[in-house]
Design a protein around this motif. Structure first.
Motif, PDB file in Angstrom:
ATOM      1  N   GLY A 122       0.817  -1.212   0.000  1.00  0.00           N
ATOM      2  CA  GLY A 122       0.000   0.000   0.000  1.00  0.00           C
ATOM      3  C   GLY A 122       0.847   1.255   0.000  1.00  0.00           C
ATOM      4  O   GLY A 122       0.543   2.231  -0.702  1.00  0.00           O
ATOM      5  N   MET A 160      -5.870   3.692  -7.044  1.00  0.00           N
ATOM      6  CA  MET A 160      -6.525   3.871  -5.751  1.00  0.00           C
ATOM      7  C   MET A 160      -7.441   2.692  -5.431  1.00  0.00           C
ATOM      8  O   MET A 160      -7.528   2.241  -4.283  1.00  0.00           O
ATOM      9  CB  MET A 160      -7.323   5.179  -5.741  1.00  0.00           C
ATOM     10  N   LEU A 161      -8.122   2.170  -6.437  1.00  0.00           N
ATOM     11  CA  LEU A 161      -8.952   0.979  -6.226  1.00  0.00           C
ATOM     12  C   LEU A 161      -8.091  -0.221  -5.853  1.00  0.00           C
ATOM     13  O   LEU A 161      -8.460  -1.019  -4.980  1.00  0.00           O
ATOM     14  CB  LEU A 161      -9.773   0.676  -7.489  1.00  0.00           C
ATOM     15  N   ASP A 178      -6.994   0.298  -2.292  1.00  0.00           N
ATOM     16  CA  ASP A 178      -8.083  -0.020  -1.367  1.00  0.00           C
ATOM     17  C   ASP A 178      -8.235  -1.528  -1.198  1.00  0.00           C
ATOM     18  O   ASP A 178      -8.492  -2.016  -0.098  1.00  0.00           O
ATOM     19  CB  ASP A 178      -9.384   0.593  -1.888  1.00  0.00           C
ATOM     20  N   LYS A 179      -8.036  -2.263  -2.281  1.00  0.00           N
ATOM     21  CA  LYS A 179      -8.159  -3.723  -2.207  1.00  0.00           C
ATOM     22  C   LYS A 179      -7.000  -4.335  -1.435  1.00  0.00           C
ATOM     23  O   LYS A 179      -7.164  -5.309  -0.685  1.00  0.00           O
ATOM     24  CB  LYS A 179      -8.230  -4.303  -3.620  1.00  0.00           C
ATOM     25  N   TYR A 212      -4.789  -2.674   0.828  1.00  0.00           N
ATOM     26  CA  TYR A 212      -4.567  -2.193   2.185  1.00  0.00           C
ATOM     27  C   TYR A 212      -5.816  -1.639   2.846  1.00  0.00           C
ATOM     28  O   TYR A 212      -6.034  -1.825   4.025  1.00  0.00           O
ATOM     29  CB  TYR A 212      -3.465  -1.128   2.186  1.00  0.00           C
ATOM     30  N   GLY A 213      -6.641  -0.932   2.085  1.00  0.00           N
ATOM     31  CA  GLY A 213      -7.836  -0.316   2.641  1.00  0.00           C
ATOM     32  C   GLY A 213      -7.655   1.183   2.807  1.00  0.00           C
ATOM     33  O   GLY A 213      -6.833   1.636   3.600  1.00  0.00           O
ATOM     34  N   LEU A 214      -8.406   1.961   2.020  1.00  0.00           N
ATOM     35  CA  LEU A 214      -8.272   3.414   2.089  1.00  0.00           C
ATOM     36  C   LEU A 214      -8.700   3.956   3.440  1.00  0.00           C
ATOM     37  O   LEU A 214      -8.188   4.981   3.902  1.00  0.00           O
ATOM     38  CB  LEU A 214      -9.104   4.063   0.976  1.00  0.00           C
ATOM     39  N   ASP A 215      -9.661   3.297   4.110  1.00  0.00           N
ATOM     40  CA  ASP A 215     -10.098   3.790   5.410  1.00  0.00           C
ATOM     41  C   ASP A 215      -8.972   3.724   6.425  1.00  0.00           C
ATOM     42  O   ASP A 215      -8.843   4.598   7.282  1.00  0.00           O
ATOM     43  CB  ASP A 215     -11.306   2.985   5.893  1.00  0.00           C
TER      44      ASP A 215
END
Length: 264
Positions: free
Chosen positions: A189, A247-248, A251-252, A254-257
């Motif tokens: 990430g 970015m997608l 997110d997959k 690591y996780g953007l949140d």
């Protein structure tokens, strides 16, 4: 609290629309067949995307940016992993100061960094060198990899490591077989985030690029000062699509949140 719910929802929706509207408009304009930036358009065409692919300067700048981003992200990740391990796991003197130093490019304006890099390169004779440009970008994007690797290490359960040590495993073997696989999502990430920021970097790059190492954002800036036609929108749309895809993927992986709110 419930009375404020719909108001907060509407406010958040307006903020999102305000932020995304320029990107959506640019992407729509990129498909116009007209000679000027017009919206709405009567029909959709890939004309300007084809012109971008046949524009030698843009193509060369894209490859410059791609190679630069890959190299800078890889170098920053290679440096961030041992540095993060040292800062998280060991009580070294001046740990807080070192951490602030590694993360300082996040708070220093890139304009200031660009001027400083330009002066340093002129002193060491590194002007126009692609290697020094990689160094500059690696310095700027290292905080992103550093932050994610540190977050992965802080949330790391060390019981598996301790069990391996008790069975006689060496430090190198424990890192290779246990530590690295468990923090790999954070490393991946961080690499992706560093790649995105290096690929999109403009402000600092303006000061340190040479005619042979012009990056895509700098080329776009130079082109926009001379003319403004839908080809600029097409290049911008391509960057938006590439960044969105990365970015997608981020997110997959690591996780953007976890990046945005600092969870680990």
């Amino acid at each position: 609290m419930q009375k404020n719910g719909p108001i907060a929802l509407i406010f958040n929706a307006l903020v999102i629309i305000f932020m995304l509207a320029p990107l959506v408009i640019v992407c729509l304009v990129a498909f116009t067949p007209a000679e000027t930036l017009t919206l709405p358009t009567t029909s959709f065409s890939l004309r300007w995307f084809e012109q971008v692919l046949h524009h030698a300067d843009f193509v060369q700048s894209f490859w410059n940016s791609l190679g630069l981003a890959v190299a800078a992200a890889s170098i920053s990740t290679a440096l961030a992993v041992p540095a993060a391990i040292a800062l998280v796991r060991y009580e070294i003197p001046g740990r807080g100061a070192l951490q602030a130093l590694f993360l300082s490019p996040l708070i220093i304006p890139h304009l200031v960094l660009g001027v400083a890099m330009l002066r340093m390169f002129s002193l060491v004779g590194g002007q126009g060198s692609f290697g020094w440009l990689i160094f500059a970008h690696a310095l700027v994007v290292m905080p992103y990899t550093m932050r994610l690797v540190m977050a992965a290490l802080i949330g790391f359960d060390r019981s598996a490591e301790q069990a391996a040590y008790s069975l006689g495993a060496s430090n190198a073997k424990v890192f290779q077989r246990i530590t690295l696989p468990m923090i790999l999502p954070g490393i991946t990430g961080g690499w992706l985030l560093a790649f995105i920021n290096s690929f999109d970097e403009l402000t600092m790059s303006i000061f340190v690029v040479s005619p042979s190492t012009v990056t895509l954002p700098v080329r776009m800036y130079m082109y926009a000062t001379e003319s403004l036609d839908p080809m600029m929108a097409a290049v911008s749309a391509l960057i938006v699509f590439i960044t969105l895809g990365l970015m997608l993927l981020l997110d997959k992986v690591y996780g953007l949140d976890r990046i945005l709110i600092g969870k680990h």
